[in-house]
Design an enzyme around this catalytic site. Sequence first.
Site, PDB file in Angstrom:
ATOM      1  N   CYS A   1      39.270  38.751  28.850  1.00 32.59           N
ATOM      2  CA  CYS A   1      37.845  39.064  28.978  1.00 32.59           C
ATOM      3  C   CYS A   1      37.580  40.568  28.934  1.00 32.59           C
ATOM      4  O   CYS A   1      36.620  41.001  28.283  1.00 32.59           O
ATOM      5  CB  CYS A   1      37.286  38.456  30.260  1.00 32.59           C
ATOM      6  SG  CYS A   1      37.469  36.651  30.318  1.00 32.59           S
ATOM      7  N   THR A   2      38.408  41.354  29.586  1.00 38.60           N
ATOM      8  CA  THR A   2      38.214  42.799  29.554  1.00 38.60           C
ATOM      9  C   THR A   2      38.459  43.361  28.153  1.00 38.60           C
ATOM     10  O   THR A   2      37.627  44.118  27.643  1.00 38.60           O
ATOM     11  CB  THR A   2      39.080  43.491  30.619  1.00 38.60           C
ATOM     12  OG1 THR A   2      38.656  43.036  31.910  1.00 38.60           O
ATOM     13  CG2 THR A   2      38.950  45.004  30.543  1.00 38.60           C
TER      14      THR A   2
END
Length: 191
Positions: A83-84
């Site tokens: 996600c990052t």
Amino acid sequence: MTADAPAPIPVDWSTLPTPVDDGAAAHLPGMRLPDVTLPATDGEPVRLSDLGGTVVLYVYPMTAEPGVELPPDWGEIPGAKGCTPQSCAFRDHFAELRAAGADAVFGVSTQTREAQQEAASRLALPFPLLSDADLALADALQLPTFAAGGRTLHKRVTLIARDGVIETVFYPVFPPDRNAADVIAWLLAHP
């Protein structure tokens, strides 16, 4: 990437399980963005049905929060990790996305607005994140989800809507750090 933005986190995607297309997003093209209002990290709630122009919504499970443990076996869940790097890629390619025709970009997860504000600030995102903590968007669009750590989380899916209608869907999204470039390529091929 801005001077203050952290560098993307390098990930060896070959060591992670690859998500498969289970057909859970096949119904989305042609659907209208629902009359759902989501809290945004910039303080302004966003009513999805009011969005015009070309809108990119990248939907993701959750961004890691400093000091908070990820759900058990997070790296073993296909499509969970990344996600990052995905958010950093949308940040780093934001100007290109706009130049390719995106009028707005939003990241969407089931995390609280407060957790997302921390991530948006830490990652220096030039666009807001939207909180679907009550799963209103997930329910309205029947988005694919999964359970981890006692929570229901979105599976990673990216929607491109034009004048409120979902025109195309990227699902599954893997590796997530290439999603922004894939969206740019699609926008350039479909002006």
